[in-house]
Design a protein around this motif. Structure first.
Motif, mmCIF file in Angstrom:
data_model
loop_
_atom_site.group_PDB
_atom_site.id
_atom_site.type_symbol
_atom_site.label_atom_id
_atom_site.label_comp_id
_atom_site.label_asym_id
_atom_site.label_seq_id
_atom_site.Cartn_x
_atom_site.Cartn_y
_atom_site.Cartn_z
ATOM 1 N N GLU A 1 2.231 -10.918 17.572
ATOM 2 C CA GLU A 1 2.209 -11.287 16.154
ATOM 3 C C GLU A 1 1.034 -10.629 15.444
ATOM 4 N N GLU A 2 -0.108 -10.591 16.109
ATOM 5 C CA GLU A 2 -1.278 -9.944 15.513
ATOM 6 C C GLU A 2 -1.035 -8.450 15.330
ATOM 7 N N GLN A 3 -0.396 -7.822 16.313
ATOM 8 C CA GLN A 3 -0.074 -6.399 16.200
ATOM 9 C C GLN A 3 0.892 -6.168 15.040
ATOM 10 N N GLN A 4 1.894 -7.035 14.912
ATOM 11 C CA GLN A 4 2.864 -6.910 13.826
ATOM 12 C C GLN A 4 2.177 -7.108 12.480
ATOM 13 N N GLN A 5 1.262 -8.055 12.424
ATOM 14 C CA GLN A 5 0.538 -8.300 11.179
ATOM 15 C C GLN A 5 -0.302 -7.078 10.801
ATOM 16 N N ARG A 6 -0.975 -6.486 11.788
ATOM 17 C CA ARG A 6 -1.761 -5.276 11.504
ATOM 18 C C ARG A 6 -0.856 -4.150 11.013
ATOM 19 N N LYS A 7 0.329 -4.025 11.623
ATOM 20 C CA LYS A 7 1.278 -2.995 11.202
ATOM 21 C C LYS A 7 1.743 -3.257 9.771
ATOM 22 N N ASN A 8 2.038 -4.520 9.466
ATOM 23 C CA ASN A 8 2.466 -4.870 8.106
ATOM 24 C C ASN A 8 1.368 -4.566 7.093
ATOM 25 N N GLU A 9 0.137 -4.894 7.451
ATOM 26 C CA GLU A 9 -0.984 -4.613 6.554
ATOM 27 C C GLU A 9 -1.139 -3.113 6.345
ATOM 28 N N LYS A 10 -0.932 -2.353 7.398
ATOM 29 C CA LYS A 10 -1.006 -0.894 7.292
ATOM 30 C C LYS A 10 0.098 -0.384 6.370
ATOM 31 N N ASP A 11 1.313 -0.947 6.517
ATOM 32 C CA ASP A 11 2.426 -0.557 5.645
ATOM 33 C C ASP A 11 2.117 -0.875 4.186
ATOM 34 N N VAL A 12 1.509 -2.024 3.948
ATOM 35 C CA VAL A 12 1.158 -2.406 2.577
ATOM 36 C C VAL A 12 0.148 -1.416 2.004
ATOM 37 N N ARG A 13 -0.857 -1.068 2.804
ATOM 38 C CA ARG A 13 -1.849 -0.086 2.335
ATOM 39 C C ARG A 13 -1.183 1.250 2.035
ATOM 40 N N LEU A 14 -0.271 1.670 2.898
ATOM 41 C CA LEU A 14 0.447 2.926 2.688
ATOM 42 C C LEU A 14 1.282 2.852 1.411
ATOM 43 N N ASN A 15 1.941 1.717 1.212
ATOM 44 C CA ASN A 15 2.749 1.545 -0.001
ATOM 45 C C ASN A 15 1.888 1.659 -1.253
ATOM 46 N N ARG A 16 0.722 1.058 -1.219
ATOM 47 C CA ARG A 16 -0.178 1.125 -2.378
ATOM 48 C C ARG A 16 -0.610 2.565 -2.648
ATOM 49 N N LYS A 17 -0.919 3.274 -1.585
ATOM 50 C CA LYS A 17 -1.326 4.668 -1.745
ATOM 51 C C LYS A 17 -0.179 5.507 -2.305
ATOM 52 N N LEU A 18 1.016 5.256 -1.787
ATOM 53 C CA LEU A 18 2.173 6.005 -2.273
ATOM 54 C C LEU A 18 2.451 5.679 -3.739
ATOM 55 N N GLU A 19 2.324 4.408 -4.096
ATOM 56 C CA GLU A 19 2.521 4.019 -5.495
ATOM 57 C C GLU A 19 1.497 4.701 -6.390
ATOM 58 N N ALA A 20 0.267 4.753 -5.925
ATOM 59 C CA ALA A 20 -0.779 5.414 -6.704
ATOM 60 C C ALA A 20 -0.452 6.892 -6.872
ATOM 61 N N LEU A 21 0.053 7.514 -5.834
ATOM 62 C CA LEU A 21 0.422 8.923 -5.900
ATOM 63 C C LEU A 21 1.581 9.127 -6.874
ATOM 64 N N VAL A 22 2.563 8.247 -6.818
ATOM 65 C CA VAL A 22 3.705 8.337 -7.732
ATOM 66 C C VAL A 22 3.237 8.133 -9.170
ATOM 67 N N ASN A 23 2.330 7.188 -9.375
ATOM 68 C CA ASN A 23 1.804 6.939 -10.719
ATOM 69 C C ASN A 23 1.029 8.144 -11.245
ATOM 70 N N LEU A 24 0.334 8.839 -10.363
ATOM 71 C CA LEU A 24 -0.389 10.044 -10.775
ATOM 72 C C LEU A 24 0.578 11.113 -11.265
ATOM 73 N N LYS A 25 1.713 11.207 -10.625
ATOM 74 C CA LYS A 25 2.724 12.200 -11.005
ATOM 75 C C LYS A 25 3.275 11.880 -12.386
ATOM 76 N N GLY A 26 3.383 10.579 -12.682
ATOM 77 C CA GLY A 26 3.937 10.157 -13.961
ATOM 78 C C GLY A 26 3.020 10.444 -15.135
ATOM 79 N N ARG A 27 1.770 10.691 -14.901
ATOM 80 C CA ARG A 27 0.811 10.924 -15.998
ATOM 81 C C ARG A 27 0.938 12.270 -16.589
#
Length: 188
Positions: free
Chosen positions: A162-188
């Motif tokens: 469960e701890e490993q899965q939680q760390r993976k989920n947190e990593k996915d969330v961080r990746l999603n935020r970075k990707l969203e930021a990158l997409v938002n940069l493209k929109g500018r």
């Protein structure tokens, strides 16, 4: 000029790839998070109930230890006489439900199960010898010890997973935020 066009096409293809990965990651995250949240709610409720029961069991056991220190001890755990529950009820120092709760807690403990060795003396309410542990009783107790240890190992394994899965989920969330930021940069 053609370098600029090539560069723009490369950036656009990278952004499309990022958007695709972001979309896939969001779908995984929603599926995992939805399951995890409902499991967390159930686990929290179960954990609270177990904690309440555990506290009540420990309180009942403490009363038993105080009422019969010559028989019940946390430091010197010894096998109890067969039928000691009836003796406790007849003695009327504690309520029947407290006796049952306390005895169940006491005899299911690893310390008690480990004390149940073939030939060991059983004790009565006065702390005096009252029978011996048979081979089959000792074998049963040792089997329970092994079961409890296996259950604990399994729980530890589940917790690690469960701890490993939680760390993976947190990593996915961080990746999603970075990707969203990158997409938002493209929109500018």
């Amino acid at each position: 000029m053609s370098d600029l066009i090539n560069m723009q096409q490369t950036v656009e293809s990278l952004l499309q790839e990022c958007e695709h990965k972001l979309s896939a990651a969001e779908k995984r995250s929603v599926a995992v998070t939805g399951t995890t949240e409902s499991q967390t709610v159930n686990q929290t409720a179960n954990s609270k109930n177990r904690s309440k029961n555990r506290a009540a069991n420990q309180a009942a056991l403490e009363q038993l230890v105080e009422a019969y220190p010559q028989t019940f001890s946390r430091d010197n755990v010894r096998p109890l006489k067969i039928g000691i529950q009836e003796d406790l009820i007849a003695d009327e120092k504690l309520a029947r439900n407290r006796i049952k709760r306390a005895l169940a807690t006491y005899v299911r403990s690893l310390a008690y199960l480990r004390s149940v060795q073939e030939g060991a003396e059983r004790i009565d309410l006065k702390g005096e010898a009252s029978g011996v542990v048979s081979a089959s009783e000792a074998e049963h107790a040792q089997g329970r010890v092994k079961e409890i240890q296996a259950q604990r190992r399994e729980l530890q394994k589940q917790k690690r997973e469960e701890e490993q899965q939680q760390r993976k989920n947190e990593k996915d969330v961080r990746l999603n935020r970075k990707l969203e930021a990158l997409v938002n940069l493209k929109g500018r």
